[in-house]
Design a protein around this motif. Structure first.
Motif, PDB file in Angstrom:
ATOM      1  N   LYS A   1       0.994  -0.932  -0.144  1.00 23.36           N
ATOM      2  CA  LYS A   1      -0.079   0.021  -0.118  1.00 23.36           C
ATOM      3  C   LYS A   1       0.795   1.257  -0.105  1.00 23.36           C
ATOM      4  CE  LYS A   1      -3.949   2.195   0.306  1.00 23.36           C
ATOM      5  NZ  LYS A   1      -4.787   2.183  -0.693  1.00 23.36           N
TER       6      LYS A   1
ATOM      7  N   ARG B   1      -6.758  -1.999   8.394  1.00 24.43           N
ATOM      8  CA  ARG B   1      -7.639  -1.300   7.833  1.00 24.43           C
ATOM      9  C   ARG B   1      -7.959  -2.212   6.206  1.00 24.43           C
ATOM     10  NH1 ARG B   1      -6.982   4.977   9.412  1.00 24.43           N
ATOM     11  NH2 ARG B   1      -8.573   4.708  11.406  1.00 24.43           N
TER      12      ARG B   1
ATOM     13  N   MET C   1      -9.683  -5.345   7.003  1.00 25.12           N
ATOM     14  CA  MET C   1     -11.273  -5.115   7.034  1.00 25.12           C
ATOM     15  C   MET C   1     -11.959  -4.106   5.835  1.00 25.12           C
ATOM     16  SD  MET C   1     -11.822  -4.177  11.037  1.00 25.12           S
ATOM     17  CE  MET C   1     -13.371  -4.458  10.798  1.00 25.12           C
ATOM     18  N   ASP C   2     -11.050  -4.226   4.537  1.00 25.07           N
ATOM     19  CA  ASP C   2     -11.769  -3.450   3.555  1.00 25.07           C
ATOM     20  C   ASP C   2     -12.142  -1.961   3.502  1.00 25.07           C
ATOM     21  OD1 ASP C   2     -12.411  -3.983   0.816  1.00 25.07           O
ATOM     22  OD2 ASP C   2     -14.452  -4.243   1.317  1.00 25.07           O
ATOM     23  N   VAL C   3     -11.644  -1.274   4.647  1.00 19.78           N
ATOM     24  CA  VAL C   3     -11.801   0.207   4.681  1.00 19.78           C
ATOM     25  C   VAL C   3     -11.373   0.835   3.176  1.00 19.78           C
ATOM     26  CG1 VAL C   3     -11.412   2.217   5.812  1.00 19.78           C
ATOM     27  CG2 VAL C   3     -11.819   0.165   6.993  1.00 19.78           C
ATOM     28  N   PHE C   4     -10.139   0.476   2.922  1.00 24.40           N
ATOM     29  CA  PHE C   4      -9.774   0.849   1.671  1.00 24.40           C
ATOM     30  C   PHE C   4      -8.942  -0.582   1.116  1.00 24.40           C
ATOM     31  CE2 PHE C   4      -7.214   3.281   4.721  1.00 24.40           C
ATOM     32  CZ  PHE C   4      -6.062   2.163   4.885  1.00 24.40           C
ATOM     33  N   PRO C   5      -8.726  -0.481  -0.275  1.00 22.40           N
ATOM     34  CA  PRO C   5      -8.231  -1.838  -1.088  1.00 22.40           C
ATOM     35  C   PRO C   5      -6.634  -1.565  -0.741  1.00 22.40           C
ATOM     36  CG  PRO C   5      -8.757  -0.300  -2.628  1.00 22.40           C
ATOM     37  CD  PRO C   5      -9.294   0.291  -1.331  1.00 22.40           C
TER      38      PRO C   5
ATOM     39  N   TYR D   1     -14.190  -5.458  15.579  1.00 26.46           N
ATOM     40  CA  TYR D   1     -13.059  -4.707  15.543  1.00 26.46           C
ATOM     41  C   TYR D   1     -13.147  -3.623  16.920  1.00 26.46           C
ATOM     42  CZ  TYR D   1      -9.734  -1.094  14.137  1.00 26.46           C
ATOM     43  OH  TYR D   1      -8.908  -0.337  13.875  1.00 26.46           O
TER      44      TYR D   1
ATOM     45  N   PRO E   1     -11.181  -0.834  18.053  1.00 21.06           N
ATOM     46  CA  PRO E   1     -10.251   0.081  17.310  1.00 21.06           C
ATOM     47  C   PRO E   1      -9.547   0.664  18.471  1.00 21.06           C
ATOM     48  CG  PRO E   1     -12.485   1.110  17.223  1.00 21.06           C
ATOM     49  CD  PRO E   1     -12.672  -0.135  17.749  1.00 21.06           C
TER      50      PRO E   1
ATOM     51  N   LEU F   1     -26.064  -3.065  11.704  1.00 20.71           N
ATOM     52  CA  LEU F   1     -25.143  -2.628  10.847  1.00 20.71           C
ATOM     53  C   LEU F   1     -24.276  -3.881  10.245  1.00 20.71           C
ATOM     54  CD1 LEU F   1     -23.668   0.880  11.186  1.00 20.71           C
ATOM     55  CD2 LEU F   1     -25.152   0.197   9.690  1.00 20.71           C
ATOM     56  N   LYS F   2     -24.176  -4.613  11.090  1.00 23.64           N
ATOM     57  CA  LYS F   2     -23.127  -5.912  10.974  1.00 23.64           C
ATOM     58  C   LYS F   2     -24.069  -6.922  10.484  1.00 23.64           C
ATOM     59  CE  LYS F   2     -19.163  -4.404  13.293  1.00 23.64           C
ATOM     60  NZ  LYS F   2     -18.797  -3.715  14.519  1.00 23.64           N
ATOM     61  N   GLY F   3     -25.268  -6.687  10.229  1.00 24.51           N
ATOM     62  CA  GLY F   3     -26.104  -7.835   9.628  1.00 24.51           C
ATOM     63  C   GLY F   3     -27.099  -8.751  10.489  1.00 24.51           C
TER      64      GLY F   3
ATOM     65  N   THR G   1     -19.411  -3.812  21.013  1.00 29.06           N
ATOM     66  CA  THR G   1     -19.875  -3.282  19.417  1.00 29.06           C
ATOM     67  C   THR G   1     -18.975  -4.406  18.790  1.00 29.06           C
ATOM     68  OG1 THR G   1     -18.004  -1.612  19.264  1.00 29.06           O
ATOM     69  CG2 THR G   1     -20.165  -0.894  19.906  1.00 29.06           C
TER      70      THR G   1
END
Lengths: 312, 412
Positions: free
Chosen positions: A10, A46, A49-53, A75, A77, A98-100, A142
């Protein structure tokens, strides 16, 4: 279950933040991700967790590309914080949904965790009325309420008093025992040593050391002995410069090389009144300081340590 | 999609649990109820106090030519029905004192057949008494002149009181009638976009500064977050508007007979349905485009204090659009070049095009084109904002420059 990061790279602008991170974390075991501030731990998490690729590389679960949305990830944080002005139950339900989870499942699971962490009485209170440690427990809910398969805990113990730390330890142990993949990131080495079977030390976006913690310790250069004896003062006097006092009691004897180990042990046993003599295994703290500090100079010498390939 | 629904519900619930939001809505509804019921209530008081109505303000009239005094008084009484017109009671010095003290409202001193002096304490902006007086004296002068040249008084009167009738055949829209409801709607749009835009920005920045974002960004997709927040605030805004205008409409109809005399108020409530639909379309689209940008800007601010300066350029853009529209409206030239251009720019078209539709005749293809550009822009701005949001929420420290954010967005 096996989580695998392969050659993750990255860049942020011109700066290379991660230069080919690879590691594998297994279910039922805790994995410690160590590194100094700015080493790239949060970026790795991150991406995981797919916050950014990632620019390059892949994240695999059981050999296949991970399907975000289908695999629940929990998670905690390092930067803690939720909605300070909202009732605890409302926001916990929100995050679980939100997590399903559906509403009913969420309420049931959250009630379990509130009870488990001794927070049931605060159910309908506003978050900012709670102490810092208690807010942290809410934050932990959470991360766990939606029954994640992968649990990522970033500095989970910071700010907790010893009683709460004990409670959290039990919870973490339960999660590991349930076969989940638990990923730890912390600067508190004693906790990592306590939980983690495997570690990876990151420095400047690279993994400078990784493997089974026990192997790493065993394969570490075994050229120091710890001696406990009635004759400590005499040994100090006679052996001179290679002796030093150990912080945890006894003496540390630095040998010229690991091969002198047996000879020195025999000499000690024959010459002095010895209670105990053993090879000094390095603490994780020592290992961390060495690798995280000297990585610039050590890079060539350091390989990826796994079973049986030590740095003798 | 499921996440979007959860976010939408959560955000919407926040609005309805917010005491300030509920308070303002209730206050506005009560205020409108007060205004709408005012004529009915004040009418009730008037009926009770009959004696009050007898006390009409006093108007003094002096004239050098005492022989015409009766005629003058009759004419003034007829032309100023609300006044107690008195002649020759006191002298001018006394009259001045009475005017200053408030016993007498005003005085006319007729100095010649075509000249007079008007005395009043504080000349009001809307004082049109001199115009009426001009007319009265002009008529008297003409009458005297006509009678003097041999025309009988009856004939002279008939000539002078000849009425001209006319009919206006309006082929387009009646701007005078549409002005007020257009104005009210534009203003409502402006207020709601400003208020809610700021709220979206603050909402995002609060989540970021409280670090709730750390969990949110790992739990939900930025696009769901952005659309959930913006659509929730749009719904909250619409519900507030419906509550305010709906109650206004209801209260107005309950008191319709009391408002018969007032063309302005009636014109607002007689807004045609198609215009209401256009209003809704432009409101929603205009709201979205601004709210998305406000949200994106909110995501780049680390502290709540930074928001005010960060949103300034966007707020200025909207104020300029509003000014262009209002100026064009008051000039009566809603189809001028600036308005035509503004009708296609997505940031100005919601209010510019709506104003043109309301106050002028715009071909349908122009409206359709404007709406299409707006829809495409809303989607584009929405996606861009979600990208900025994803990058922005992870940036702490000083507020980054726009260029830096866009670069980061491009890098992904």
């Amino acid at each position: 279950m096996k989580l695998e990061l392969r050659n993750i790279q990255k860049k942020f602008g011109e700066k290379e933040v991660l230069t080919g991170i690879s590691f594998t974390a297994e279910g039922g075991k805790a994995f410690g991700l160590l590194g100094r501030n700015g080493a790239g731990k949060t970026t790795t998490i991150r991406i995981l967790m797919d916050v950014f690729p990632a620019d390059n590389g892949e994240v695999l679960l059981d050999g296949k590309a991970i399907q975000y949305g289908k695999v629940p990830i929990g998670y905690l944080p390092e930067e803690r914080g939720l909605y300070p002005k909202k009732p605890i139950m409302d926001q916990l339900i929100y995050f679980a949904r939100l997590k399903g989870m559906n509403h009913k499942e969420a309420v049931k699971s959250i009630d379990y965790w509130l009870e488990r962490l001794g927070m049931a009485e605060y159910r309908n209170k506003r978050l900012d009325t709670l102490s810092k440690g208690n807010q942290q427990k809410i934050q932990l809910i959470t991360a766990l309420a939606h029954r994640p398969q992968i649990v990522i805990l970033d500095e989970p113990f910071s700010g907790l008093d010893p009683v709460n730390a004990m409670l959290l330890k039990d919870v973490v142990k339960e999660q590991i025992a349930e076969g989940k993949i638990v990923l730890f990131s912390s600067h508190q080495m004693n906790y990592i040593e306590e939980f983690c079977d495997q570690i990876a030390i990151l420095n400047n976006g690279k993994i400078v050391l990784q493997g089974e913690l026990n192997d790493i310790k065993k394969n570490y250069v075994r050229d120091r002995l710890v001696v406990r004896s009635e004759d400590e003062e005499r040994i100090m006097r006679e052996l001179g410069a290679c002796c030093s006092e150990n912080e945890e009691g006894g003496l540390i004897i630095q040998l010229p090389s690991a091969n002198d180990k047996q000879r020195m042990m025999r000499t000690l046993a024959n010459t002095y009144d010895i209670d105990e003599v053993k090879v000094l295994e390095p603490s994780l703290n020592d290992i961390f300081v060495q690798y995280a500090e000297n990585s610039h100079t050590n890079n060539q010498a350091v390989g990826v340590m796994g079973k049986g390939e030590g740095r003798q | 999609m499921k996440q979007f629904g959860t976010i939408l519900k959560f955000e919407l619930k926040n609005y309805f649990k917010n005491k300030i939001f509920v308070g303002i809505t209730v206050f506005l509804v009560l205020l409108i109820a007060g205004v709408m019921f005012f004529p009915r209530i004040s009418g009730m008081f008037h009926r009770d106090g009959v004696s009050e109505s007898k006390e009409r303000p006093v108007m003094l009239v002096f004239a050098d030519r005492t022989e015409d005094m009766d005629v003058i008084r009759q004419s003034f009484t007829a032309s100023f029905p609300g006044y107690d017109v008195r002649t020759g009671e006191t002298d001018l010095t006394q009259a001045r004192e009475q005017i200053t003290s408030g016993d007498v409202e005003c005085a006319f001193v007729i100095t010649g057949p075509t000249s007079y002096e008007y005395y009043v304490d504080n000349l009001s902006m809307y004082d049109s008494k001199t115009m009426t007086a001009d007319e009265v004296l002009q008529n008297l002068y003409r009458m005297n002149a006509m009678v003097g040249s041999g025309i009988s008084q009856e004939d002279a009167q008939q000539i002078l009181s000849a009425q001209i009738t006319h009919q206006t055949k309006n082929l387009g829209k009646n701007q005078a009638q549409n002005f007020f409801y257009t104005y009210v709607m534009i203003f409502a749009l402006y207020m709601v976009i400003m208020l809610y835009g700021q709220m979206v920005a603050t909402n995002v920045a609060t989540e970021k500064s409280s670090r709730a974002m750390e969990v949110l960004i790992t739990s939900a997709k930025p696009v769901s977050m952005m659309f959930g927040k913006v659509i929730a605030s749009c719904l909250a805004g619409l519900i507030q508007l419906v509550a305010v205008f709906g109650s206004a409409y209801l209260f107005f109809n309950m008191n319709r007979t009391y408002w018969d005399g007032s063309g302005i108020i009636s014109s607002i409530f007689d807004m045609p349905l198609d215009l209401l639909v256009y209003m809704l379309v432009f409101f929603v689209l205009g709201f979205f485009i601004y709210a998305f940008l406000y949200g994106a800007i909110g995501s780049t601010a680390s502290k709540l204090e930074d928001i005010n300066t960060s949103v300034m350029p966007l707020t200025m853009l909207f104020i300029i659009a509003f000014m262009v529209v209002i100026f064009s409206m008051t000039n009566g030239s809603v189809d001028n070049l600036a308005m035509r251009i503004c009708s296609y720019i997505p940031f100005t078209s919601p209010i510019a095009m709506f104003t043109r539709i309301a106050m002028s005749t715009v071909p349908f293809y122009e409206i359709a084109l404007s709406i299409c550009i707006l829809i495409v822009s809303v989607v584009g701005v929405g996606v861009l904002s979600a990208k900025i949001y994803r990058v922005g929420v992870l940036l702490y420290g000083t507020t980054p420059k726009i260029g830096a954010v866009l670069k980061a967005v491009r890098r992904g």
